[in-house]
Design an enzyme around this catalytic site. Structure first.
Site, PDB file in Angstrom:
ATOM      1  N   HIS A 409       0.816  -1.217   0.000  1.00  0.00           N
ATOM      2  CA  HIS A 409       0.000   0.000   0.000  1.00  0.00           C
ATOM      3  C   HIS A 409       0.850   1.268   0.000  1.00  0.00           C
ATOM      4  O   HIS A 409       0.327   2.375  -0.170  1.00  0.00           O
ATOM      5  CB  HIS A 409      -0.930   0.008   1.214  1.00  0.00           C
ATOM      6  N   ASP A 413      -2.419   3.303  -4.162  1.00  0.00           N
ATOM      7  CA  ASP A 413      -3.675   3.207  -3.424  1.00  0.00           C
ATOM      8  C   ASP A 413      -4.579   2.161  -4.081  1.00  0.00           C
ATOM      9  O   ASP A 413      -4.225   1.553  -5.096  1.00  0.00           O
ATOM     10  CB  ASP A 413      -4.366   4.568  -3.395  1.00  0.00           C
TER      11      ASP A 413
END
Length: 438
Positions: A409, A413
């Site tokens: 992450h 995104d």
């Protein structure tokens, strides 16, 4: 007079810090040539024959078969300039034994002291050298010795063979200690402090579970360390989607109906992956923690999970983005065969930028895999099986597959990750979509 040279275990590849002796190819007294293999070792990556850079008579071997040595530990000593085994070996052994009154030096510890003593004996250049020659005996207990563990590379936690041996001989469980050195490095003082501690430390093994104990080393140890590091460093997330693979399987059947090499399902998914990475390059990247930067990589070196008799391995297909499905199929087959035979070179197992994991071969639909550190993402492919599916407004039996994407992450995104996975699913459901990127 022959000069005794010490040959240490070299660095055998990216990230490798130790190797296990599988088989000695020479014995003490044998005459070896320059670059002749002297020992076969097993690293976390592959089986490797290690050549010796010196020619002469083998005077000592360090380590037994099955023993694990850290990179930089002595492997053998060779009397360079000896003409034959009997005379040369005896003379060299006598010379080595005269350099210290202790037993054979401990691997990765004593050799650094014994070797300078021999040099001073062979090359007496200045008067300053003569003084240390007269005191070889104190070398094994020199105050500088405990510093060697910090220099020598080793498994995590990084400790020296001397400290490891001290703990083993006294029944100290290193896993129960908290190192006081940098990054948790266990020092000699830590082990000595444990030896001075009250008896409850020794009582712990009585409560340990009984059963077969399997050393966590070699390939299994490397896998454990890499996966643990991935979980510690990477904030991963997973998204998944079901896709109708009926058209993809039909396209593969049409490809294999013509003359030429057969195309594997894995090769088709690999080709789809490389096209998706071209659209979403943030997933073909790595995080440089030292520089606090995301590094987007220009080439796709595609790793794929392969289960072998030695355990899970991830061979790497170089420049997968430049290959056709036919070329990918051939390379997958070649690397899989080498992996199962235990003949992969370390270079075949390093440098991947993205991993494709076909866990459908195990008969399962889905998984949330651990990212292959230091990569940023992994695509998982489940089994392709007939399922009820709404196709063109009607319920039909279709070939359905579950796809999952586990991603770092930090590099992107959910929008990029979801877009990547949706593009892969679209290509699976309608292979003609892939033609737009060819």
């Amino acid at each position: 007079m022959p000069q005794v040279m010490e040959f240490k275990l070299p660095d055998l590849g990216e990230g490798l810090t130790e190797a296990e002796i599988v088989r000695w190819l020479v014995a003490v007294g044998d005459v070896v040539a320059i670059d002749q293999p002297v020992v076969e070792v097993e690293t976390a990556k592959a089986m490797v024959e290690v050549p010796c850079p010196y020619g002469g008579v083998v005077t000592a071997r360090f380590g037994e078969e099955g023993e694990e040595l850290p990179v930089g530990a002595p492997l053998i000593t060779v009397a360079v300039g000896a003409e034959s085994a009997p005379a040369g070996a005896v003379e060299a052994v006598a010379d080595a034994q005269a350099s210290a009154d202790a037993p054979r030096p401990l691997i990765g510890y004593g050799s650094d002291h014994s070797r300078p003593a021999r040099r001073r004996r062979v090359r007496p250049v200045t008067a300053a050298v003569s003084a240390p020659v007269a005191a070889p005996a104190p070398v094994p207990v020199a105050p500088a010795a405990p510093v060697a563990p910090v220099v020598a590379a080793g498994p995590v936690p990084v400790i020296s063979p001397l400290v490891r041996k001290l703990a083993r001989d006294n029944g100290v469980d290193l896993r129960a200690l908290r190192g006081s050195g940098p990054e948790g490095l266990i020092l000699r003082a830590d082990v000595e402090a444990a030896l001075r501690a009250p008896e409850p430390v020794a009582a712990a093994p009585a409560a340990a579970p009984t059963g077969e104990r399997i050393p966590l080393k070699g390939l299994r140890g490397a896998v454990a360390e890499k996966l643990s590091r991935s979980r510690r460093e990477i904030p991963e997330a997973t998204c998944w989607v079901d896709a109708d693979a009926t058209e993809l399987m039909a396209a593969r059947a049409a490809m294999n109906a013509v003359d030429g090499p057969k195309i594997s399902v894995l090769a088709l998914f690999a080709r789809i992956c490389t096209a998706a990475l071209a659209k979403y390059p943030e997933l073909n990247s790595t995080v440089d923690l030292a520089a606090n930067e995301i590094v987007r990589l220009p080439a796709v070196h595609l790793g794929f999970a392969a289960q072998t008799g030695r355990g899970l391995m991830v061979p790497v297909v170089r420049d997968a983005h430049t290959r056709s499905p036919e070329s990918l199929s051939a390379e997958f087959a070649r690397l899989t065969e080498l992996a199962r035979a235990g003949k992969l070179a370390p270079s075949d197992l390093t440098g991947g930028t993205f991993t494709l994991n076909n866990y459908g071969v195990f008969g399962v639909d889905g998984s949330t895999p651990i990212i292959n550190h230091p990569e940023a993402a992994m695509l998982g492919v489940g089994r392709i099986i007939p399922k009820p599916w709404v196709h063109r407004g009607e319920l039909a039996v279709r070939q359905v597959v579950q796809l999952s994407l586990t991603f770092d992450h930090r590099v992107c995104d959910g929008g990029a990750a979801g877009g990547f996975l949706r593009y892969v699913a679209d290509c699976v459901e309608n292979p003609a979509v892939l033609l737009r990127s060819l």
